[in-house]
Design an enzyme around this catalytic site. Structure first.
Site, PDB file in Angstrom:
ATOM      1  N   GLY A 273     -10.721 -34.745   4.762  1.00 57.86           N
ATOM      2  CA  GLY A 273     -10.087 -36.059   4.861  1.00 57.86           C
ATOM      3  C   GLY A 273     -10.943 -37.251   4.520  1.00 57.86           C
TER       4      GLY A 273
ATOM      5  CD  GLU B  34     -10.116 -27.010   7.328  1.00 59.16           C
ATOM      6  OE1 GLU B  34      -9.253 -27.907   7.217  1.00 59.16           O
ATOM      7  OE2 GLU B  34      -9.953 -26.008   8.028  1.00 59.16           O
ATOM      8  N   PRO B  35     -13.732 -30.231   3.349  1.00 60.35           N
ATOM      9  CG  PRO B  35     -15.849 -30.533   2.366  1.00 60.35           C
ATOM     10  CD  PRO B  35     -15.113 -29.708   3.406  1.00 60.35           C
ATOM     11  N   GLY B  36     -12.106 -31.754   0.578  1.00 60.96           N
ATOM     12  CA  GLY B  36     -11.520 -31.496  -0.734  1.00 60.96           C
ATOM     13  C   GLY B  36     -11.802 -32.653  -1.665  1.00 60.96           C
ATOM     14  NE  ARG B  37      -8.241 -37.930  -1.057  1.00 65.13           N
ATOM     15  CZ  ARG B  37      -7.034 -37.954  -1.598  1.00 65.13           C
ATOM     16  NH1 ARG B  37      -6.868 -38.405  -2.819  1.00 65.13           N
ATOM     17  NH2 ARG B  37      -5.984 -37.539  -0.918  1.00 65.13           N
TER      18      ARG B  37
ATOM     19  NE  ARG C 277      -4.461 -38.811  -5.580  1.00 63.91           N
ATOM     20  CZ  ARG C 277      -4.946 -40.038  -5.499  1.00 63.91           C
ATOM     21  NH1 ARG C 277      -5.269 -40.699  -6.585  1.00 63.91           N
ATOM     22  NH2 ARG C 277      -5.118 -40.615  -4.331  1.00 63.91           N
TER      23      ARG C 277
ATOM     24  CB  CYS D 297      13.756 -39.143 -18.498  1.00 65.18           C
ATOM     25  SG  CYS D 297      13.493 -38.610 -20.175  1.00 65.18           S
ATOM     26  CD  GLU D 298      12.283 -38.728 -12.368  1.00 63.79           C
ATOM     27  OE1 GLU D 298      12.483 -39.574 -11.473  1.00 63.79           O
ATOM     28  OE2 GLU D 298      12.701 -37.569 -12.329  1.00 63.79           O
TER      29      GLU D 298
ATOM     30  CE1 TYR E 240      -5.198 -32.403  -2.294  1.00 65.17           C
ATOM     31  CE2 TYR E 240      -6.854 -34.127  -2.281  1.00 65.17           C
ATOM     32  CZ  TYR E 240      -6.287 -33.009  -1.711  1.00 65.17           C
ATOM     33  OH  TYR E 240      -6.831 -32.489  -0.563  1.00 65.17           O
TER      34      TYR E 240
HETATM   35  C1  LIG Z   1      -5.636 -31.106   2.495  1.00 63.53           C
HETATM   36  C2  LIG Z   1      -6.430 -30.480   3.555  1.00 63.53           C
HETATM   37  C3  LIG Z   1      -7.830 -30.608   3.547  1.00 63.53           C
HETATM   38  C4  LIG Z   1      -8.589 -31.432   2.527  1.00 63.53           C
HETATM   39  O1  LIG Z   1      -8.329 -32.779   2.619  1.00 63.53           O
HETATM   40  P1  LIG Z   1      -9.191 -33.832   1.747  1.00 63.53           P
HETATM   41  O2  LIG Z   1      -8.606 -35.135   2.076  1.00 63.53           O
HETATM   42  O3  LIG Z   1      -8.982 -33.460   0.327  1.00 63.53           O
HETATM   43  O4  LIG Z   1     -10.597 -33.691   2.160  1.00 63.53           O
HETATM   44  C5  LIG Z   1      -8.543 -29.961   4.543  1.00 63.53           C
HETATM   45  N1  LIG Z   1      -7.912 -29.224   5.484  1.00 63.53           N
HETATM   46  C6  LIG Z   1      -6.580 -29.078   5.516  1.00 63.53           C
HETATM   47  C7  LIG Z   1      -5.972 -28.255   6.577  1.00 63.53           C
HETATM   48  C8  LIG Z   1      -5.802 -29.690   4.566  1.00 63.53           C
HETATM   49  O5  LIG Z   1      -4.462 -29.568   4.613  1.00 63.53           O
END
Ligand SMILES: *Cc1c(COP(=O)(O)O)cnc(C)c1O
Length: 421
Positions: free
Chosen positions: A242, A277-280, A317, A346-347, A375
């Site tokens: 997050g 759990e970092p993604g972004r 996004r 077409c939106e 994303y």
């Molecule tokens: C989406 C998600 C993440 C990653 O979130 P980021 O904002 O990309 O870091 C981690 N854990 C869970 C359970 C998620 O659904």
């Protein structure tokens, strides 16, 4: 810091001009920097270690960018994987990430997905509700295994940011309450098919203020202490992802070092291992989407539309979250003009931005959407029968296509017309 800078041939990713990739692979195309991916992962993990977190499990959130080559780059550095479907578990495994580093999250895991996860032996299945716990227990009993589970708790804090990516309020669909978590944890400990190993939370995405995280993590600490106090075994506290990134319009997000220092403070002395759990924060600024200007369409009343060959199906996004992406010319131009940047779909929602001051563009120019590594391609679709956008990974002076653009033949071959039609 990232590895997208202007050189003699315009904007480049590491040592490769984006114009070269666009010419050879076509547009639209996603381009990722290996050096940036590696740097972001390393900075995040090292910040935690420097803040006193011992041996953290950094499980990269696969959904942010799920290309197997990207997962392999991160997995080779020691990253785990946070997954939300059987498909993502399979991607992580295909990238060589060992099951002991794979976390399986998600609100609605199907029976066959749970079966797959248990057979694979993933590190932890994050349980989001009581019926899900019961289903996992049933499947584990049938397979004769003990399911390692963690309870995802909804800490009921508002994380700020866009409502569609806030997950930590009790009205959201995610996780169980603290009271439920304590009751279910004790129940699970008495179930031969279940092995509760910890608790987890994830309160939202693109969070730019540490205080809701601090509040959530403090509550989670309280829960761990309560469970330990009841004589239950707790090995791991999973604090989710997050952390926000700069999209160049937002308030500056906290740095990984600030985040880690807060985590270190809140969890000091707690006798459990931590997972993240970092993604972004790993992937967003490691990628751009390159697109070509098809037309500049000027209305009589003066509004200028930059019609480009990328659309909402390639990068959703802005349409979905009103997200801001910095848009840069691949070749720098002097001057300024105000554009609505739109795609061919077409939106009306197929609008990347309105009234944006940009350099003056002409048909055939290339534009780069910055911060598109997370994303972006992962949310792409074939809406309007537009081929799924390809992906390219750059490493220094070399690059490779890591996902091909499908041919129309491949796309059409997936449709089947029954002989009674
Ligand atoms: C989406 C998600 C993440 C990653 O979130 P980021 O904002 O990309 O870091 C981690 N854990 C869970 C359970 C998620 O659904």
């Amino acid at each position: 810091m990232n590895h997208f800078e202007y050189g003699p041939e315009g904007l480049a990713c590491e040592g490769v001009p984006l114009a070269k990739i666009a010419a050879e692979v076509g547009t639209p195309v996603y381009v990722y920097s290996r050096a940036t991916l590696e740097r972001h992962f390393t900075v995040f993990r090292d910040a935690l270690v420097a803040a006193g977190v011992v041996d953290p499990l950094v499980a990269y959130a696969v959904k942010a960018n799920s290309n197997v080559a990207v997962l392999k780059v991160l997995g080779d550095l020691g990253a785990g994987a946070d997954t939300v479907s059987e498909g993502e578990v399979r991607r992580a495994l295909a990238a060589g990430i060992p099951p002991e580093r794979i976390v399986f999250s998600g609100v609605g895991k199907a029976r066959r997905e749970i079966e797959f996860a248990l057979k694979t032996g993933v590190a932890e299945i994050n349980v989001e509700s009581e019926p899900e716990m019961n289903l996992i227990a049933q499947v584990a009993a049938e397979l004769g295994v003990r399911a390692k589970i963690a309870f995802r708790v909804n800490p009921d804090v508002a994380a700020g940011g866009h409502a569609k990516i806030a997950t930590g309020k009790s009205e959201n669909k995610f996780g169980v309450s603290f009271a439920e978590a304590a009751r279910l944890y004790a129940n699970a400990s008495n179930n031969a098919a279940l092995e509760p190993i910890g608790v987890a939370c994830h309160i939202g995405s693109q969070i730019t203020d540490l205080s809701p995280m601090r509040e959530a993590f403090s509550k989670m600490r309280g829960l761990v202490e309560q469970l330990l106090g009841e004589g239950l075994s707790v090995e791991r506290l999973d604090l989710g992802g997050g952390l926000g990134v700069p999209y160049f319009n937002n308030p500056e997000p906290p740095s990984p070092a600030d985040f880690a220092a807060m985590v270190g403070e809140v969890t000091k002395g707690l006798p459990v291992k931590l997972a993240f759990e970092p993604g972004r924060v790993i992937a967003a600024n490691a990628g751009v989407m390159v697109s070509e200007v098809i037309h500049v369409h000027e209305r009589p009343e003066g509004r200028k539309f930059l019609v480009i060959d990328a659309a909402m199906n390639d990068l959703v996004r802005p349409a979905m979250y009103d997200a801001f992406h910095d848009i840069r010319p691949v070749v720098k131009r002097a001057g300024e003009a105000t554009y609505d940047v739109v795609g061919p779909v077409c939106e009306t929602g197929d609008t990347f931005t309105r009234d944006r001051a940009l350099p003056p563009f002409a048909a055939g120019d290339l534009v780069a959407f910055m911060s598109a590594g997370a994303y972006g391609s992962a949310m792409a679709s074939e809406y309007n029968t537009r081929p799924l956008v390809p992906e390219v990974l750059v490493d220094g002076d070399k690059y490779a296509v890591i996902r091909k653009r499908p041919t129309y033949e491949e796309m059409l071959a997936r449709d089947l017309v029954p002989d009674w039609v």
